[in-house]
Design an enzyme around this catalytic site. Structure first.
Site, PDB file in Angstrom:
ATOM      1  N   ASP A  14       0.808  -1.225   0.000  1.00 27.57           N
ATOM      2  CA  ASP A  14       0.000   0.000   0.000  1.00 27.57           C
ATOM      3  C   ASP A  14       0.839   1.272   0.000  1.00 27.57           C
ATOM      4  OD1 ASP A  14      -2.216  -1.666   0.096  1.00 27.57           O
ATOM      5  OD2 ASP A  14      -2.282  -1.649   2.286  1.00 27.57           O
ATOM      6  N   LYS A  17       1.762   2.146  -5.162  1.00 30.12           N
ATOM      7  CA  LYS A  17       2.279   1.602  -6.435  1.00 30.12           C
ATOM      8  C   LYS A  17       1.340   1.915  -7.601  1.00 30.12           C
ATOM      9  CE  LYS A  17       2.296  -2.366  -4.341  1.00 30.12           C
ATOM     10  NZ  LYS A  17       2.117  -2.016  -2.914  1.00 30.12           N
ATOM     11  N   ALA A  40      -3.928  -7.760  -3.728  1.00 27.24           N
ATOM     12  CA  ALA A  40      -3.479  -6.398  -3.997  1.00 27.24           C
ATOM     13  C   ALA A  40      -4.676  -5.474  -4.209  1.00 27.24           C
ATOM     14  CB  ALA A  40      -2.602  -6.385  -5.246  1.00 27.24           C
ATOM     15  N   GLY A  41      -4.505  -4.220  -3.831  1.00 30.24           N
ATOM     16  CA  GLY A  41      -5.495  -3.187  -4.142  1.00 30.24           C
ATOM     17  C   GLY A  41      -4.713  -1.943  -4.498  1.00 30.24           C
ATOM     18  N   HIS A  42      -4.669  -1.606  -5.774  1.00 37.22           N
ATOM     19  CA  HIS A  42      -3.866  -0.472  -6.241  1.00 37.22           C
ATOM     20  C   HIS A  42      -4.799   0.656  -6.670  1.00 37.22           C
ATOM     21  CE1 HIS A  42      -0.212  -3.293  -7.185  1.00 37.22           C
ATOM     22  NE2 HIS A  42      -0.609  -3.353  -5.943  1.00 37.22           N
ATOM     23  N   GLN A 223       2.054  -5.947  -3.215  1.00 41.61           N
ATOM     24  CA  GLN A 223       2.521  -6.055  -1.832  1.00 41.61           C
ATOM     25  C   GLN A 223       3.820  -5.254  -1.652  1.00 41.61           C
ATOM     26  OE1 GLN A 223       1.506  -9.497  -3.323  1.00 41.61           O
ATOM     27  NE2 GLN A 223      -0.411  -8.509  -2.842  1.00 41.61           N
TER      28      GLN A 223
HETATM   29  P1  GDP Z   1      -0.780   0.400  -3.544  1.00 38.55           P
HETATM   30  O1  GDP Z   1      -1.369  -0.879  -3.089  1.00 38.55           O
HETATM   31  O2  GDP Z   1       0.695   0.461  -3.324  1.00 38.55           O
HETATM   32  O3  GDP Z   1      -1.140   0.758  -4.960  1.00 38.55           O
HETATM   33  O4  GDP Z   1      -1.412   1.540  -2.611  1.00 38.55           O
HETATM   34  P2  GDP Z   1      -2.957   1.675  -2.191  1.00 38.55           P
HETATM   35  O5  GDP Z   1      -3.720   2.178  -3.358  1.00 38.55           O
HETATM   36  O6  GDP Z   1      -3.439   0.435  -1.525  1.00 38.55           O
HETATM   37  O7  GDP Z   1      -2.853   2.741  -1.023  1.00 38.55           O
HETATM   38  C1  GDP Z   1      -2.355   4.005  -1.249  1.00 38.55           C
HETATM   39  C2  GDP Z   1      -3.431   5.038  -0.855  1.00 38.55           C
HETATM   40  O8  GDP Z   1      -2.860   6.306  -0.744  1.00 38.55           O
HETATM   41  C3  GDP Z   1      -4.535   5.171  -1.879  1.00 38.55           C
HETATM   42  O9  GDP Z   1      -5.717   5.498  -1.224  1.00 38.55           O
HETATM   43  C4  GDP Z   1      -4.054   6.340  -2.742  1.00 38.55           C
HETATM   44  O10 GDP Z   1      -5.113   7.008  -3.392  1.00 38.55           O
HETATM   45  C5  GDP Z   1      -3.417   7.203  -1.703  1.00 38.55           C
HETATM   46  N1  GDP Z   1      -2.273   8.013  -2.147  1.00 38.55           N
HETATM   47  C6  GDP Z   1      -1.298   7.704  -3.057  1.00 38.55           C
HETATM   48  N2  GDP Z   1      -0.363   8.665  -3.080  1.00 38.55           N
HETATM   49  C7  GDP Z   1      -0.737   9.592  -2.203  1.00 38.55           C
HETATM   50  C8  GDP Z   1      -0.168  10.828  -1.753  1.00 38.55           C
HETATM   51  O11 GDP Z   1       0.911  11.248  -2.169  1.00 38.55           O
HETATM   52  N3  GDP Z   1      -0.849  11.520  -0.792  1.00 38.55           N
HETATM   53  C9  GDP Z   1      -2.026  11.076  -0.274  1.00 38.55           C
HETATM   54  N4  GDP Z   1      -2.623  11.816   0.655  1.00 38.55           N
HETATM   55  N5  GDP Z   1      -2.593   9.929  -0.661  1.00 38.55           N
HETATM   56  C10 GDP Z   1      -1.950   9.193  -1.606  1.00 38.55           C
HETATM   57  P1  IMO Z   2      -0.865  -4.135  -2.282  1.00 41.97           P
HETATM   58  O1  IMO Z   2      -0.408  -4.669  -3.626  1.00 41.97           O
HETATM   59  C1  IMO Z   2      -0.986  -4.602   2.029  1.00 41.97           C
HETATM   60  C2  IMO Z   2      -1.067  -8.687   3.613  1.00 41.97           C
HETATM   61  C3  IMO Z   2      -2.335  -9.146   4.279  1.00 41.97           C
HETATM   62  C4  IMO Z   2      -1.776 -10.166   5.252  1.00 41.97           C
HETATM   63  C5  IMO Z   2      -0.641 -10.801   4.462  1.00 41.97           C
HETATM   64  C6  IMO Z   2      -1.020 -12.094   3.769  1.00 41.97           C
HETATM   65  O2  IMO Z   2      -2.171  -3.419  -2.343  1.00 41.97           O
HETATM   66  O3  IMO Z   2       0.211  -3.367  -1.623  1.00 41.97           O
HETATM   67  P2  IMO Z   2      -2.524 -12.773   1.701  1.00 41.97           P
HETATM   68  O4  IMO Z   2      -3.919 -12.397   1.326  1.00 41.97           O
HETATM   69  O5  IMO Z   2      -1.506 -12.425   0.692  1.00 41.97           O
HETATM   70  O6  IMO Z   2      -2.415 -14.203   2.123  1.00 41.97           O
HETATM   71  O7  IMO Z   2      -2.202 -11.910   3.024  1.00 41.97           O
HETATM   72  O8  IMO Z   2      -0.251  -9.842   3.511  1.00 41.97           O
HETATM   73  N1  IMO Z   2      -1.258  -8.160   2.233  1.00 41.97           N
HETATM   74  C7  IMO Z   2      -1.197  -6.867   1.909  1.00 41.97           C
HETATM   75  N2  IMO Z   2      -1.022  -5.779   2.680  1.00 41.97           N
HETATM   76  N3  IMO Z   2      -1.069  -4.473   0.700  1.00 41.97           N
HETATM   77  C8  IMO Z   2      -1.219  -5.556  -0.094  1.00 41.97           C
HETATM   78  O9  IMO Z   2      -1.191  -5.472  -1.443  1.00 41.97           O
HETATM   79  C9  IMO Z   2      -1.335  -6.823   0.510  1.00 41.97           C
HETATM   80  N4  IMO Z   2      -1.504  -8.079   0.045  1.00 41.97           N
HETATM   81  C10 IMO Z   2      -1.449  -8.891   1.107  1.00 41.97           C
HETATM   82  O10 IMO Z   2      -2.984  -8.086   4.929  1.00 41.97           O
HETATM   83  O11 IMO Z   2      -1.214  -9.510   6.358  1.00 41.97           O
HETATM   84 MG    MG Z   3      -2.909  -1.593  -1.830  1.00 38.17          MG
END
Ligand code: GDP
Ligand code: IMO
Ligand code: MG
Length: 421
Positions: A14, A17, A40-42, A223
């Protein structure tokens, strides 16, 4: 011949990415995911819209991009088709710009049940899995039982599916766990049919061919390094190699074909799920980071654990990933903090340790260095020179400690809220 560039997370996931890949895609024709799956949740934010991608690479919204789901990825067809439908509502038909490796493994409905049953049985020591079936699917992959995307086209697919399902039923019988896959299985089979409109490819040949023809390719990690199956905080990790090494096995690209490695980190640190997190804050400061940073999981909605930046873990991740440049995200979240802390070492049993140790649990106390906060809003800044001195000092310290330049600084969630040096 081009080399493949890489974007990956250096913390516990998170890091941002999705946003970075979306920002960088205009420089790349091809974006490829190499591991992970719907855990993953991007998030991508642009034109007032917000999208969360789970399996589809984050280049999908850019015109003319080709998006490859590589062999190292595990796919739940139901989640993938839901995601495709949501993307197509915004971007139109993506059939021609999404390619799926025949070697990518399928997450069966029973894999999800096994994940849930295993977690329930672990009780307090649960991993905190996203319950998407990731662990059991990778287990079947290494156990040589799995079903792959390419198998969908085989006349024996149904029989092989049934055999694996029966095997899983046998395993599930060992747990005290109630389940019913009838409805999900129906959706799953329907999604399998719908997926057939996409090209199933030998992605290793396709990706290497692009590189041979000098087409720029970007590998998108899921991740983060500290969730890596080998080097993360085992067993509280995911089931794949989340690091640069995973690009080679997850796309079929040789190590000497890897180019720039861009490592992403948040200006602070978060983790979702269980496991060691040395700099975690249990106080009001942690709660402030969570609220200001909207630190709630993009996949599960769970509150993320928050804490200060951990340079010990970051240096470890930089080393093993061969990071050539750093990208710092969510800097704006620290706008109102009067002081900012960074862990520069750990204390374990009264001894100072400056590397990431095998033991990374409760016995670890971080040693902090304090910085003055910038105490102003940086969201509107677009040029590095315009940053407050305190932020420049913070960045300079991170660069000195890691030996890596910080090339991009993100100052908000939107595509446009970015400073590139
Ligand atoms: P990922 O899994 O690495 O793609 O990251 P996530 O999307 O799960 O989590 C990142 C969160 O931070 C999301 O809600 C984005 O919209 C938000 N985000 C990304 N860059 C920034 C930033 O520079 N500032 C703020 N405030 N939020 C951001
Ligand atoms: P992105 O790509 C944050 C964490 C889960 C758990 C552990 C194992 O959005 O960064 P799993 O479902 O893979 O068996 O879970 O890894 N986890 C993540 N934490 N971002 C993720 O993906 C994750 N994918 C898995 O919360 O602790
Ligand atoms: Mg994520």
């Amino acid at each position: 011949m081009k080399k493949i560039d890489v974007v990956l997370g250096l913390q516990w996931g998170d890091e941002g990415k999705g946003k970075v890949v979306d920002v960088l895609t205009p420089d790349y024709n091809v974006i490829a995911r190499f591991q992970g799956g719907p855990n993953a949740g991007h998030s991508l934010v642009f034109d007032g819209d917000r999208f969360v991608l789970h399996t589809v690479p984050s280049g999908i919204f850019r015109k003319d991009s080709v998006n490859v789901i590589g062999n190292g990825v595990v796919i739940d067809p139901v989640i993938l088709m839901d995601e495709i439908r949501a993307i197509e509502q915004k971007a139109g038909d993506i059939t021609g710009k999404l390619l799926i490796s025949k070697r990518a493994h399928l997450i069966l409905p029973t894999h999800r049940m096994l994940d849930a049953a295993s977690e329930a049985a672990k009780g307090k020591s649960k991993i905190g899995s996203t319950l998407k079936g990731i662990g059991p699917t990778y287990m079947d992959k290494t156990g040589r039982n799995g079903l792959r995307i390419g198998d969908i086209l085989s006349p024996e697919f149904q029989a092989r599916y049934d055999a694996l399902k029966q095997k899983h039923f046998g395993l599930l019988a060992q747990y005290d766990f109630q389940y019913d896959i009838t409805e999900y299985e129906k959706q799953w089979m329907q999604a399998i049919g719908e997926l057939k409109r996409f090209s199933f490819i030998e992605s290793e040949l396709v990706v290497n061919d692009y590189l041979a023809k000098d087409v720029p390719v970007l590998a998108e990690g899921a991740q983060g390094a500290m969730l890596d199956i080998d080097f993360g905080t085992y067993p509280f990790v995911t089931s794949s190699n989340t690091m640069t090494a995973g690009v080679c096995t997850g796309l079929g690209v040789a190590p000497n074909r890897v180019g720039k490695v861009m490592g992403i980190f948040k200006a602070y640190c978060t983790r979702v799920g269980s496991g060691p997190f040395p700099t975690e804050l249990f106080d009001e400061t942690g709660e402030r980071l969570r609220q200001i940073g909207h630190e709630f999981g993009a996949t599960t909605g769970r509150p993320r654990r928050c804490g200060w930046l951990d340079l010990v873990a970051l240096k470890y991740a930089v080393m093993m990933n061969g990071v050539s440049e750093l990208i710092m995200m969510k800097s704006d979240v620290l706008n109102t903090f009067k002081t900012i802390k960074v862990a520069v070492a750990y204390e374990i049993g009264g001894k100072r340790v400056d590397y990431f140790p095998f033991e990374s649990g409760e016995e670890v106390t971080p040693v902090y260095k304090e910085f003055a906060g910038w105490d102003c809003d940086i969201t509107g800044v677009r040029k590095y020179e315009d940053f407050p001195q305190q932020l420049k000092d913070y960045i300079a310290f991170i660069e000195a400690e890691t030996g890596c330049p910080v090339k991009i600084i993100s100052v908000g969630p939107d595509r446009k809220e970015i400073v590139i040096r």
